[in-house]
Motif scaffolding. Structure first.
Motif, PDB file in Angstrom:
ATOM      1  N   ARG A  90     -25.238  35.776 109.966  1.00  0.00           N
ATOM      2  CA  ARG A  90     -24.071  36.849 109.538  1.00  0.00           C
ATOM      3  C   ARG A  90     -24.700  37.669 110.648  1.00  0.00           C
ATOM      4  NH1 ARG A  90     -24.270  35.170 104.690  1.00  0.00           N
ATOM      5  NH2 ARG A  90     -22.056  34.597 103.836  1.00  0.00           N
ATOM      6  N   LEU A  91     -26.380  37.412 110.885  1.00  0.00           N
ATOM      7  CA  LEU A  91     -26.702  38.755 112.063  1.00  0.00           C
ATOM      8  C   LEU A  91     -26.086  38.640 113.422  1.00  0.00           C
ATOM      9  CD1 LEU A  91     -28.633  41.050 112.705  1.00  0.00           C
ATOM     10  CD2 LEU A  91     -30.662  39.811 113.510  1.00  0.00           C
ATOM     11  N   ALA A  92     -25.708  36.375 113.913  1.00  0.00           N
ATOM     12  CA  ALA A  92     -25.603  36.134 115.196  1.00  0.00           C
ATOM     13  C   ALA A  92     -24.165  36.925 115.637  1.00  0.00           C
ATOM     14  CB  ALA A  92     -26.094  35.219 115.372  1.00  0.00           C
ATOM     15  N   LYS A  93     -23.530  36.804 114.463  1.00  0.00           N
ATOM     16  CA  LYS A  93     -22.257  37.349 114.345  1.00  0.00           C
ATOM     17  C   LYS A  93     -22.206  38.349 114.334  1.00  0.00           C
ATOM     18  CE  LYS A  93     -20.505  33.290 111.296  1.00  0.00           C
ATOM     19  NZ  LYS A  93     -19.854  32.791 110.094  1.00  0.00           N
ATOM     20  N   VAL A  94     -22.742  39.518 113.957  1.00  0.00           N
ATOM     21  CA  VAL A  94     -22.573  40.939 113.892  1.00  0.00           C
ATOM     22  C   VAL A  94     -23.413  41.268 115.321  1.00  0.00           C
ATOM     23  CG1 VAL A  94     -23.810  43.267 113.114  1.00  0.00           C
ATOM     24  CG2 VAL A  94     -22.907  41.641 111.380  1.00  0.00           C
ATOM     25  N   GLN A  95     -23.909  40.650 116.012  1.00  0.00           N
ATOM     26  CA  GLN A  95     -24.260  41.074 116.856  1.00  0.00           C
ATOM     27  C   GLN A  95     -23.329  40.869 118.688  1.00  0.00           C
ATOM     28  OE1 GLN A  95     -28.531  39.795 117.120  1.00  0.00           O
ATOM     29  NE2 GLN A  95     -28.856  41.605 116.678  1.00  0.00           N
ATOM     30  N   GLU A  96     -23.057  39.717 117.845  1.00  0.00           N
ATOM     31  CA  GLU A  96     -21.643  39.230 119.229  1.00  0.00           C
ATOM     32  C   GLU A  96     -20.929  40.023 119.977  1.00  0.00           C
ATOM     33  OE1 GLU A  96     -19.197  34.503 119.517  1.00  0.00           O
ATOM     34  OE2 GLU A  96     -19.621  35.803 117.629  1.00  0.00           O
ATOM     35  N   SER A  97     -20.155  40.170 119.020  1.00  0.00           N
ATOM     36  CA  SER A  97     -19.109  41.462 119.463  1.00  0.00           C
ATOM     37  C   SER A  97     -19.898  42.658 120.264  1.00  0.00           C
ATOM     38  CB  SER A  97     -18.680  42.127 118.864  1.00  0.00           C
ATOM     39  OG  SER A  97     -19.975  42.391 117.551  1.00  0.00           O
ATOM     40  N   SER A  98     -21.017  43.049 120.202  1.00  0.00           N
ATOM     41  CA  SER A  98     -21.742  44.551 120.542  1.00  0.00           C
ATOM     42  C   SER A  98     -22.419  44.185 122.141  1.00  0.00           C
ATOM     43  CB  SER A  98     -23.292  45.118 120.151  1.00  0.00           C
ATOM     44  OG  SER A  98     -23.676  44.282 119.397  1.00  0.00           O
ATOM     45  N   ASP A  99     -22.001  42.496 122.147  1.00  0.00           N
ATOM     46  CA  ASP A  99     -23.305  41.779 123.426  1.00  0.00           C
ATOM     47  C   ASP A  99     -22.126  41.180 124.611  1.00  0.00           C
ATOM     48  OD1 ASP A  99     -26.130  42.379 122.825  1.00  0.00           O
ATOM     49  OD2 ASP A  99     -25.579  40.754 121.632  1.00  0.00           O
TER      50      ASP A  99
END
Length: 300
Positions: A90-99
């Motif tokens: 889930r951390l990767a999914k959250v960070q995906e949009s900001s990156d």
């Protein structure tokens, strides 16, 4: 004769609409943030731009659109909480949009139509060709449309619009193009455009869908374009002028799209888009398709 155009790097996403067709859900939540399965619709659009090599994204927003900015920003508290839990997925999914991309925002302020929204991008875009992506049309990443449009614009110059053949009875819902063939089977030359014509007056059944790659000359035309259909400044009207006078900003071509497109512009199509995408997901599809077959057989 073809000509070389500068490499396109900027994408403009108009997102200032009120989303009135989705009330009351959009009373306090931007329509673009409504989830399509488990991801907001606007993220699909930004991902498409990035996949086509356009990493500089300008979003045209309005009042009550702050959640769009928050979605593509970092959320340190949430990230820290997920890190403590060891929830790396889930951390990767959250960070995906900001990156995803370099994001910029400007407010339209006075909602005067798509043409006016595009004009708001002029200071950011400058004198370079750029793409416009509308959030109502989600294009399946397995059928890359924008990359093909960028390729044609860089080869031919001018502007490129996305076209799709529709039932003639539906053409009044779209901008419509009068075209002639070229040497490419999926590319046509556009010599006239009409915004939402009656079926009897439509020059073809080629409908404009929500992807454009535009020459910056469109800004000069939009500055003097009078409000058209619906009392709004129509991008179609400006493109019609470009197609009629190549000296103003080069030719206008159309890429005829025959791939998978998910129309989220109204409630029914929005639901159908969710069902189609969920059915095709590897993680959700098998169980969801089984349930859907049983529901249709038992309840319908």
């Amino acid at each position: 004769m073809t000509q070389s155009s500068p490499r396109i790097t900027k994408a403009v996403i108009p997102a200032a609409g009120l989303g009135t067709r989705f009330l009351p859900a959009t009373k306090a939540t931007p329509k673009e943030m409504l989830p399509v399965v488990d991801k907001p619709a606007i993220q699909y659009v930004v991902e498409e731009a990035v996949a086509a090599g356009l990493s500089d994204v300008l979003m045209i927003t309005g009042r009550n659109k702050r959640p769009l900015e928050d979605h593509f920003d970092r959320n340190y508290e949430l990230e820290e909480a997920l890190t403590r839990k060891g929830d790396t997925e889930r951390l990767a999914k959250v960070q995906e949009s900001s990156d995803l991309a370099t994001m910029h925002y400007v407010r339209q302020g006075d909602p005067r139509g798509l043409g006016h929204a595009v004009l708001c991008a002029a200071p950011h875009v400058g004198d370079q060709p750029f793409a416009v992506l509308l959030g109502d049309d989600l294009i399946d990443p397995r059928d890359p449309l924008l990359a093909r449009m960028v390729e044609i614009q860089e080869r031919e110059g001018g502007s490129v619009i996305a076209l799709m053949e529709v039932d003639p009875a539906q053409i009044h819902l779209y901008g419509c193009a009068a075209v002639e063939p070229t040497g490419d089977p999926d590319v046509v030359k556009v010599h006239d455009l009409v915004e939402k014509p009656d079926a009897a007056d439509a020059p073809s059944n080629y409908a404009i869908i929500g992807r454009y790659v535009l020459d910056p000359a469109v800004f000069d035309i939009l500055r003097t374009t009078e409000p058209g259909r619906g009392g709004e400044i129509q991008l179609t009207d400006a493109l019609q002028q470009l197609s009629a006078d190549e000296k103003a900003g080069g030719p206008v071509h159309g890429v005829v799209f025959k791939g998978r497109r998910y129309d989220t512009g109204d409630r029914g199509d929005f639901l159908r888009a969710i069902v189609r995408l969920a059915c095709e997901r590897e993680d959700l599809g098998p169980d969801f398709r089984t349930w859907l077959r049983g529901y249709v057989n038992e309840e319908m």
